[in-house]
Write an enzyme that holds these catalytic residues in place. Structure first.
Site, PDB file in Angstrom:
ATOM      1  N   ASP A  10      47.865  41.718  43.648  1.00  0.00           N
ATOM      2  CA  ASP A  10      46.548  41.159  43.939  1.00  0.00           C
ATOM      3  C   ASP A  10      46.672  39.635  44.023  1.00  0.00           C
ATOM      4  O   ASP A  10      47.409  39.030  43.249  1.00  0.00           O
ATOM      5  CB  ASP A  10      45.563  41.564  42.830  1.00  0.00           C
ATOM      6  N   HIS A  45      42.670  39.799  35.317  1.00  0.00           N
ATOM      7  CA  HIS A  45      42.471  41.225  35.032  1.00  0.00           C
ATOM      8  C   HIS A  45      42.634  41.467  33.543  1.00  0.00           C
ATOM      9  O   HIS A  45      43.651  41.100  32.964  1.00  0.00           O
ATOM     10  CB  HIS A  45      43.516  42.078  35.756  1.00  0.00           C
ATOM     11  N   SER A  97      47.094  38.060  35.929  1.00  0.00           N
ATOM     12  CA  SER A  97      46.917  39.393  35.378  1.00  0.00           C
ATOM     13  C   SER A  97      47.749  39.483  34.092  1.00  0.00           C
ATOM     14  O   SER A  97      47.521  38.701  33.181  1.00  0.00           O
ATOM     15  CB  SER A  97      47.335  40.416  36.435  1.00  0.00           C
TER      16      SER A  97
END
Lengths: 180, 275
Positions: free
Chosen positions: A124, A31, A4
């Site tokens: 995540d 992400h 991310s």
């Protein structure tokens, strides 16, 4: 591979060192705030020794190619080893979610996978990594002290543990060793 | 074979034999996630326990249907698609005295209201008839109410502007506390109806069909069958709009459609003679 915040630089470094003879598919979930990953693909392709493309719905997963999860959709792999997308609710506040990708790839490849969790500012991927390990997969986590954002790899270590916890500059070498 | 995979097959059979719902054509990876999600939300120990309740418990079906349709959407999602509908599709629709639009899989209705606003602003609403269908009755009821969380409205306002909206989105809803309620006049020409793409047939002659991010949950044969259903429901030259990441290249029925805007997945039935 999941990441991310700080993911672009980390991916560029890893993909620059991944052996060009790799025959396994590489699937990336990173992400990004943007609604389109074409720019991300382009920026990765400049460094990567393997071709980089956005994963296309229903298309077969191809060896020696880096497939990038499209923005706004969960990316899954069907048992037929083709890509599938979903707009189901966010998982771990994310869509695409690394958890979803890791679990689905584990199922599709019956655990014969290597999952890499790198820099990121949320958790995540940690649950997904636990699933990978519980089903016979191999988990590589970036040493959080070498991560631009430590939260994601740290959550991975806390929740799933790792088969290898290595600094960023050793991730590609680990992959090359495991895959070739 | 994995025990969980066996349980899911049994689940699909139970839904089919006991309730007449056929999920056998759903793509397995996301179906599995949804079934496991149901196990969590219904607080059962595993899929087998879920199956027992599917078979024996009256009234459990609606919870399962809700869990399996998981409608997530927003107003003017992918604004450039709505802009393209307005610029490329509406001028053609304007040539018809009566315009029939079918929104297949309308979920909670965000897209219906988006479309209605766009039609109003193009001066086409009065002669439009919109059919909003879904196989989930609970979702249809919510779509009909048109009540959404205020926190979503800010993003939707931005989408609306990017889609080329001519006013302010807030002109179309009233806000109360944490909720917004869409102007009921936006649904005066909307008919909400239960329709299951898997088992139901042609029911209208449409000039435009919107079905975004529904076929992504279908296996290739079911995707192809549904595209055939859309073909048979469209007038010649009618339009089909799918989700921006959907891929119909593997579907034989795709040959009947030509690109209007390939990147945005807007197609036309027939159109030019060859694809």
């Amino acid at each position: 591979m999941g990441c991310s915040a700080g993911g672009l630089t980390a991916l560029q470094e890893v993909l620059a060192q991944v052996d060009a003879r790799l025959t396994q598919p590489v699937i990336v979930c990173c992400h990004t705030g943007s609604s389109d990953v074409s720019l991300l693909c382009e920026l990765l392709a400049r460094h990567s020794r393997l071709p980089v493309e956005e994963a296309s719905e229903r298309a077969p997963v191809r060896g020696g190619v880096v497939h990038v999860a499209p923005s706004g959709y969960h990316l899954l792999i069907e048992p037929t080893l083709r890509f599938a997308l979903s707009v189901d609710a966010k998982v771990a506040y994310s869509r695409p979610s690394i958890d979803v990708l890791f679990e689905s790839v584990t199922d599709a490849y019956r655990g014969r996978i290597v999952a890499v969790l790198m820099t990121g500012a949320n958790a995540d991927g940690a649950e997904g990594l636990a699933y990978v390990r519980a089903h016979g997969g191999y988990a590589v986590v970036q040493d959080p002290t070498t991560a631009e954002a430590a939260a994601m790899p740290q959550a991975g270590l806390d929740i799933a543990g790792a088969d290898a916890c290595v600094p960023l500059n050793a991730i590609a070498g680990t992959l090359n060793q495991l895959c070739l | 074979m994995d025990i969980e995979d066996i349980e899911i097959e049994l689940f699909v059979r139970a839904m089919q034999l006991r309730h007449g719902y056929d999920f056998s054509g759903y793509a397995p990876a996301s179906l599995k996630r949804r079934v496991l999600q149901l196990v969590r939300t219904q607080d059962v120990s595993d899929i087998s326990e879920l199956n027992r309740r599917v078979l024996h418990e009256e009234g459990f079906l609606s919870k399962v249907i809700e869990g399996l349709s998981v409608p997530v959407s927003e107003m003017f999602r992918d604004p450039q698609v709505f802009r393209a509908l307005r610029d490329k599709v509406f001028p053609v629709l304007a040539s018809y005295p009566q315009i029939n639009i079918w929104q297949a899989g309308c979920a909670h209705g965000q897209e219906i209201y988006s479309l209605a606003i766009l039609l109003e602003e193009a001066g086409l609403y009065e002669r439009s008839q919109i059919y909003a269908t879904d196989f989930n009755d609970a979702a249809l009821a919510l779509a009909q109410e048109g009540i959404y969380a205020t926190r979503d409205a800010r993003d939707w306002s931005r989408n609306y502007q990017e889609a080329g909206g001519q006013r302010s989105l807030s002109d179309y809803y009233s806000a109360r506390y944490d909720f917004i309620k869409l102007d009921h006049r936006l649904r005066r020409n909307v008919t909400f109806a239960n329709h299951n793409l898997v088992t139901d047939d042609v029911f209208c002659e449409a000039h435009l069909i919107l079905c975004r991010n529904v076929l992504i949950y279908f296996s290739n044969p079911l995707q192809d069958r549904t595209l055939g259903l859309f073909r048979d429901s469209l007038v010649r030259g009618g339009f089909l709009c799918l989700g921006t990441r959907e891929n119909i290249d593997f579907a034989p029925s795709a040959v009947d459609f030509t690109n209007v805007d390939g990147a945005l997945r807007i197609y036309q039935l027939g159109g030019r003679q060859t694809r």
